[in-house]
Motif scaffolding. Structure first.
Motif, PDB file in Angstrom:
ATOM      1  N   GLY A  62      53.159  19.472 -37.373  1.00 41.98           N
ATOM      2  CA  GLY A  62      53.537  18.249 -36.678  1.00 41.98           C
ATOM      3  C   GLY A  62      54.984  18.269 -36.226  1.00 41.98           C
ATOM      4  N   ALA A  63      55.882  18.765 -37.083  1.00 39.47           N
ATOM      5  CA  ALA A  63      57.292  18.832 -36.708  1.00 39.47           C
ATOM      6  C   ALA A  63      57.503  19.788 -35.546  1.00 39.47           C
ATOM      7  N   ALA A  64      56.840  20.940 -35.577  1.00 48.13           N
ATOM      8  CA  ALA A  64      56.999  21.903 -34.493  1.00 48.13           C
ATOM      9  C   ALA A  64      56.483  21.337 -33.174  1.00 48.13           C
ATOM     10  N   SER A  75      66.027  20.299 -35.626  1.00 50.91           N
ATOM     11  CA  SER A  75      65.411  18.979 -35.835  1.00 50.91           C
ATOM     12  C   SER A  75      64.004  19.099 -36.394  1.00 50.91           C
ATOM     13  N   ALA A  76      63.303  20.184 -36.092  1.00 54.83           N
ATOM     14  CA  ALA A  76      61.966  20.363 -36.668  1.00 54.83           C
ATOM     15  C   ALA A  76      62.055  20.545 -38.180  1.00 54.83           C
ATOM     16  N   LEU A  84      53.963  11.632 -39.339  1.00 58.18           N
ATOM     17  CA  LEU A  84      55.360  11.352 -39.653  1.00 58.18           C
ATOM     18  C   LEU A  84      56.282  12.446 -39.113  1.00 58.18           C
ATOM     19  N   SER A  85      55.938  13.687 -39.411  1.00 58.95           N
ATOM     20  CA  SER A  85      56.812  14.780 -38.982  1.00 58.95           C
ATOM     21  C   SER A  85      56.881  14.876 -37.460  1.00 58.95           C
ATOM     22  N   LEU A  86      55.767  14.619 -36.765  1.00 55.74           N
ATOM     23  CA  LEU A  86      55.773  14.663 -35.296  1.00 55.74           C
ATOM     24  C   LEU A  86      56.686  13.583 -34.727  1.00 55.74           C
ATOM     25  N   VAL A  87      56.561  12.362 -35.247  1.00 56.09           N
ATOM     26  CA  VAL A  87      57.378  11.255 -34.729  1.00 56.09           C
ATOM     27  C   VAL A  87      58.858  11.498 -35.028  1.00 56.09           C
ATOM     28  N   ILE A  88      59.164  11.946 -36.230  1.00 53.41           N
ATOM     29  CA  ILE A  88      60.566  12.154 -36.607  1.00 53.41           C
ATOM     30  C   ILE A  88      61.178  13.281 -35.784  1.00 53.41           C
TER      31      ILE A  88
END
Length: 731
Positions: free
Chosen positions: A572-574, A607-608, A702-706
């Motif tokens: 999600g973060a990536a 940021s990821a 959560l990780s995608l939005v952040i």
């Protein structure tokens, strides 16, 4: 060992002061001439020629080499004289004590038989000689004489029952087997030796101002003018500062040495009863009078009170675990040790490490000292299962270490005379950056130890466990010292630039320290190794029933959920960082030159990793810091690969670009982890069941939005995005 090194370096500083006193102002004038040559030859401007800069620096180092070499000789001589005098006193002090305890006579044969039996069971090849002291002796003690250990007993020992006699002999023999005789008397000898060596520069200055007769100082006039000379000497700011720091050093050495000897008493008690019933030793301690001193004398007591020794025999874990006082003492000694060693090490072309100066070289043994003296005992307590859940005083342990380090940096002897100029460690900002980074490393060490403990049963540590604990803590604390020193230096550099001032000074210094020092490769590699270990431990911890690993600080029922949440958080973060990077237009930079897009890419990649960290901490509390060490680097690398592929046609050196996109964000991520390590490790770990379905939905969302939000902030904030490049353009 750390205390001895601090004392020896104090002797080296006395040698340095003596060098200044003997040579007068000649070295200072030589250094001023070298500085003038450097300022004349060094290129100026916002983008100086690197070859001319390197040539000017080499010329400066060559010019100052003679003065530096001569000063180093005095420093080494001061430390060597301190050590030699300490070794001599190590031989003389126990002989003086034995003489005061005399007359010494051989003990009855029964005592020798007990010593022979104890030596055989404790692994000594030669039994100690047992002697009986005079009527003034109240406590038994041991010392070495002509290569053989001696145990001196008080006369009252003759009235003890046979079991308590054996307990007394085994305790003293345990000291001999553990090498406590050499350690204790060497520490005392070096303490007295450094006191004498520190007085040498003062005596030299006193003698140099005496009236001379025939070319030699006239000592006949000394009694009359001595009080005035002493007052004039210590009324000077430099020697007043020197005296205060010397008193603090000697007082700290006395307190730490006494604490070490008290701990050795506990360990000798436990060693003497290992494999035997402790009843005889408990009876011996129970019938002894309590020797508790007044509160102000307790820190200097060489022996614990019998009540505390008795408690240690009954519950070793309550006494031998890490203490707040011990953590503060370790931080204090390392704070004194680091700048002293950095000042004593060679620099310039003779430096020991290729990727740093003498400060970064000194950070390696300082990090090793913290790893051995603070990190390994903490891991021992957690991995051995001595503390269930959060050990009592964990937050105080995390705070005591940087607090002691801060006091050590302020009080260290090599900062004499610098307190009103550039600060006690060259730069005042080090008093913020270094303790904060060390505190963050301590927090990361704590959560990683708990993560490691979740996949193993409680019990004795193996040699491999100790090796892993030492290596992990060495990487954390050495990296913390590097990060703190580099951040302080670059904050100072950007603060002096025309564009310096405000929050941009710290922002620019933070980024430069993380990504543009030449050490980012080493830091990124260390973070990658820690990520591999954390990932392996988290996967090993997760399978199985949560009830099989209670109290490991990992959150009980959270264990089966751990690997299920980490992978979606990474993905999600990536995805969030990549999507925001290509979907949102970046702010335009007005004027100037520089790789604006490349710098934005570095922050977007980081940021990821930050998004993974925030997500896992929100879901699991302090446990998220440990799992973020495993999850954040892969997220950064995924975004790095995507950015590299997206610009593949535009790279003139594609493999060099891939290297920079992979290494520099990991180095920045490591600095971020060290910055937030203390507050995140102080959070409570989440307890209670977490459903997998909820975790699978929440973690990637959560990780995608952040990640997308952080990327959008970076791209749409010109002040934030281009502050570093603007400062470079402005010189």
């Amino acid at each position: 060992m750390l205390l001895l090194l601090v004392l020896l370096l104090a002797g080296g500083y006395a040698g340095r002061l003596l060098f200044v006193g003997l040579r007068g102002s000649a070295p200072a004038r030589a250094l001023e001439r070298c500085s003038a040559v450097y300022e004349r030859e060094a290129p100026a401007g916002p983008q100086p020629d690197p070859r001319r800069s390197a040539a000017a620096l080499a010329r400066l180092q060559e010019c100052t080499a003679d003065v530096q070499r001569e000063m180093d000789i005095f420093v080494v001589a001061g430390a060597a004289v301190t050590l030699a005098l300490g070794l001599l006193l190590m031989r003389l002090l126990p002989l003086l004590l034995a003489r005061r305890a005399g007359p010494l006579v051989p003990a009855p044969p029964g005592w020798s038989d007990l010593a022979a039996e104890a030596a055989r069971e404790l692994g000594l090849r030669r039994a100690p000689e047992v002697l009986r002291g005079g009527l003034r002796l109240r406590e038994a003690f041991a010392y070495a004489h002509h290569g053989r250990a001696r145990i001196v007993l008080p006369p009252g020992a003759a009235g003890l029952p046979s079991e308590q006699r054996m307990a007394l002999i085994r305790h003293e023999t345990a000291h001999v087997a553990a090498g406590d005789i050499t350690l204790a008397w060497l520490t005392r000898g070096v303490r007295w030796a450094v006191l004498a060596v520190l007085a040498v520069p003062l005596l030299h200055d006193l003698v140099s101002v005496l009236p001379s007769a025939g070319g030699a100082p006239s000592l006949s006039s000394l009694p009359g003018i001595l009080p005035g000379l002493v007052w004039e000497l210590f009324s000077s700011p430099f020697y007043f500062d020197y005296g205060l720091r010397a008193v603090l050093l000697l007082g700290t050495a006395a307190v730490v040495a006494a604490a070490l000897l008290r701990r050795r008493e506990y360990e000798a008690d436990l060693r003497s009863v290992h494999g035997r019933p402790p009843g005889a030793l408990q009876a011996l301690l129970t019938h002894r009078a309590d020797s508790s001193a007044r509160w102000w004398r307790r820190p200097f007591a060489l022996h614990p009170a019998p009540a505390r020794r008795l408690a240690a025999v009954r519950r070793p874990d309550l006494v031998l675990r890490s203490s707040v006082t011990g953590a503060a003492a370790v931080g204090l000694l390392v704070g004194m040790f680091l700048p002293a060693l950095a000042a004593a090490l060679p620099q310039g072309p003779h430096r020991l490490l290729p990727w740093g100066d003498q400060l970064h070289t000194a950070a390696v043994p300082a990090g090793l000292a913290l790893a051995v003296a603070w990190g390994v005992p903490l891991w021992t307590g957690i991995l051995a299962g001595r503390a269930a859940g959060r050990p009592p005083g964990t937050r105080r342990l995390l705070l005591a270490l940087p607090a002691g380090l801060l006091l050590g940096l302020l009080a260290q002897l090599w900062a004499t005379g610098l307190i009103r100029t550039t600060g006690p460690f060259g730069l005042w900002s080090t008093l913020v950056t270094v303790p904060v980074a060390v505190a963050g490393a301590a927090g990361c060490s704590l959560v990683l130890a708990r993560l490691r403990a979740g996949g193993r049963t409680a019990g004795r540590l193996t040699r491999r466990d100790r090796l892993v604990a030492t290596a992990v803590n060495l990487a954390l604390f050495t990296g913390a010292f590097w990060a703190g020193l580099d951040t302080a230096l670059h904050v100072h550099i950007f603060g002096d630039s025309p564009a310096g001032g405000g929050w941009t000074t710290w922002w620019n210094g933070y980024n430069a320290a993380a990504m543009f020092t030449g050490r980012e490769t080493v830091i990124a590699a260390a973070l990658a190794v820690l990520a591999f270990l954390a990932w392996r431990w988290s996967v090993r911890t997760a399978p199985g029933d949560a009830s099989t690993a209670p109290g490991c600080g990992l959150g009980g029922a959270f264990l089966p959920f751990l690997p299920v949440a980490v992978v979606p958080a990474v993905c999600g973060a990536a995805i969030g960082a990549i999507a925001a990077r290509w979907a949102l237009p970046a702010a335009e930079r007005a004027g100037g030159s520089g790789p604006a897009d490349g710098l934005l890419d570095l922050w977007v990649i980081t940021s990821a990793g930050v998004a993974c960290l925030v997500t896992l901490v929100l879901l699991t509390g302090s446990t998220g810091l440990a799992t973020a060490v495993a999850a954040a680097p892969p997220a950064c690398l995924l975004v790095s690969l995507a950015v590299w592929v997206g610009h593949l046609a535009a790279w003139s050196q594609p493999w060099g670009a891939l290297y920079a996109l992979s290494v520099r964000p990991l180095s920045l991520l490591a600095l971020i982890l060290l910055t937030v390590g203390l507050p995140l490790a102080s959070l409570s770990a989440r307890r209670g069941p977490v459903r997998r379905a909820v975790a699978l939905r929440m973690a990637p969302a959560l990780s995608l939005v952040i990640a997308a939000s952080l990327t959008a902030v970076v791209q749409r904030s010109p002040e934030l995005a281009f502050a570093y490049l603007n400062a470079l353009d402005d010189g």
